[in-house]
Design an enzyme around this catalytic site. Structure first.
Site, PDB file in Angstrom:
ATOM      1  N   LYS A  96       0.839  -1.217   0.000  1.00  0.00           N
ATOM      2  CA  LYS A  96       0.000   0.000   0.000  1.00  0.00           C
ATOM      3  C   LYS A  96       0.871   1.263   0.000  1.00  0.00           C
ATOM      4  CE  LYS A  96      -2.043  -1.039   3.893  1.00  0.00           C
ATOM      5  NZ  LYS A  96      -1.351  -2.299   4.239  1.00  0.00           N
TER       6      LYS A  96
ATOM      7  N   ARG B 207      -9.503   1.461   8.889  1.00  0.00           N
ATOM      8  CA  ARG B 207      -9.066   0.127   9.251  1.00  0.00           C
ATOM      9  C   ARG B 207     -10.143  -0.641  10.008  1.00  0.00           C
ATOM     10  NH1 ARG B 207      -3.300   0.864   9.172  1.00  0.00           N
ATOM     11  NH2 ARG B 207      -2.268  -1.103   9.519  1.00  0.00           N
TER      12      ARG B 207
ATOM     13  N   ARG C  87      11.758  -5.964   5.027  1.00  0.00           N
ATOM     14  CA  ARG C  87      11.599  -4.549   4.680  1.00  0.00           C
ATOM     15  C   ARG C  87      12.585  -3.699   5.488  1.00  0.00           C
ATOM     16  NH1 ARG C  87       5.910  -1.621   5.355  1.00  0.00           N
ATOM     17  NH2 ARG C  87       6.001  -2.612   7.404  1.00  0.00           N
TER      18      ARG C  87
ATOM     19  N   ARG D 156      11.547  -1.607  11.037  1.00  0.00           N
ATOM     20  CA  ARG D 156      10.482  -1.145  11.931  1.00  0.00           C
ATOM     21  C   ARG D 156      10.307  -2.127  13.080  1.00  0.00           C
ATOM     22  NH1 ARG D 156       5.341   0.407   8.212  1.00  0.00           N
ATOM     23  NH2 ARG D 156       4.263  -0.765   9.828  1.00  0.00           N
TER      24      ARG D 156
ATOM     25  N   ARG E 245      -0.282  -8.603  13.552  1.00  0.00           N
ATOM     26  CA  ARG E 245      -0.885  -7.588  12.678  1.00  0.00           C
ATOM     27  C   ARG E 245      -1.775  -8.234  11.624  1.00  0.00           C
ATOM     28  NH1 ARG E 245       4.320  -4.870  10.628  1.00  0.00           N
ATOM     29  NH2 ARG E 245       2.941  -3.752   9.211  1.00  0.00           N
TER      30      ARG E 245
END
Ligand code: AP5
Length: 211
Positions: free
Chosen positions: A15, A90, A124, A157, A168
């Site tokens: 996203k 969300r 990531r 992160r 998540r």
């Protein structure tokens, strides 16, 4: 026509990657609630203090807080011709609230099989200075662990550790996935296959939105 766009999909489907590219292409702001919260955490604001521990657990920050932040951001001048919302709404309550703030034209749902998502997130890396995003395998920086754009050392992160990623994903399935039907029923949901190279995904989205 004003481009008011929502990016929807599980954590790690791309996203943010696509929202950044679309924002550049259409010259409209990319509004990432995750980035806004991470900035607040970094700056140690009241919001940041509240959000830090919630985010580290992979849970959601309460709706009333998120609704207030987004309403204020959408009232800014640079949103007049459109915007790309990334990470909001969300929950159904957030989507219902958004309906009272503005009319959304497109909801881009990026679909990626769950088994690929964990690898995407665990590998990531992000730049804490300029926000550029990399993937150690699919989109690596030119020099090991250094941002191509500003030379800052890249970080992982806190919520990209595997156990938090799993939480998540569970939270997405419990609380966010129902938004697919919410927007499908309104006829504005556009499903995009996100398991393709970044540029191909972008082309498909641009086709849907109309260049
Ligand atoms: P947020 O920052 O919104 O995280 P997220 O939704 O979990 O999404 P991500 O940023 O992890 O993934 P993405 O889909 O943007 O993928 P990306 O492009 O980075 O939220 C973080 C936290 O904040 C939440 O858990 C919550 O606590 C809180 N929060 C935020 N908004 C909230 C709200 N509205 N309500 C309540 N709480 C809220 O890509 C991932 C990786 O894959 C990258 O390495 C990238 O380079 C790579 N990649 C991207 N595209 C491709 C491709 N096509 N092929 C191969 N690799 C690719």
């Amino acid at each position: 026509m004003k481009k008011s766009i929502v990016m929807l999909g599980a954590p790690g489907v791309g996203k943010g990657t696509q929202a950044k590219l679309l924002a550049e292409k259409f010259n409209i702001p990319h509004i990432s609630t995750g980035d806004m919260l991470r900035t607040a955490v970094k700056e140690g604001t009241e919001l940041g203090l509240k959000a830090k521990e919630i985010m580290e657990r992979g849970e959601l920050v309460p709706d009333h807080i998120m609704n207030g932040i987004v309403k204020e951001r959408l009232s800014k001048d640079d949103c007049k011709n459109g915007y790309i919302l990334d990470g909001y709404p969300r929950t159904i309550a957030q989507a219902e609230f958004l309906d009272t703030v503005d009319k959304i034209n497109y909801v881009i749902y990026i679909d990626v099989p769950e088994e690929l998502i964990i690898k995407r997130l665990v590998l990531r890396r992000t730049c804490p200075n300029c926000g550029a995003m990399y993937h150690l395998e699919y989109n690596p920086p030119k020099n090991d662990n250094i941002c191509d754009k500003c030379g800052t050392p890249l970080i992982q992160r806190d919520d990209d550790k595997e156990d938090v990623v799993k939480r998540r994903l569970a939270v997405y399935n419990e609380k966010t996935a129902s938004l697919l039907d919410y927007y499908r029923n309104r006829g504005i949901l556009k499903k995009i296959d996100g398991n393709r190279p970044i540029n191909e995904v972008l082309q498909s989205i641009v086709q849907v939105i109309g260049g």
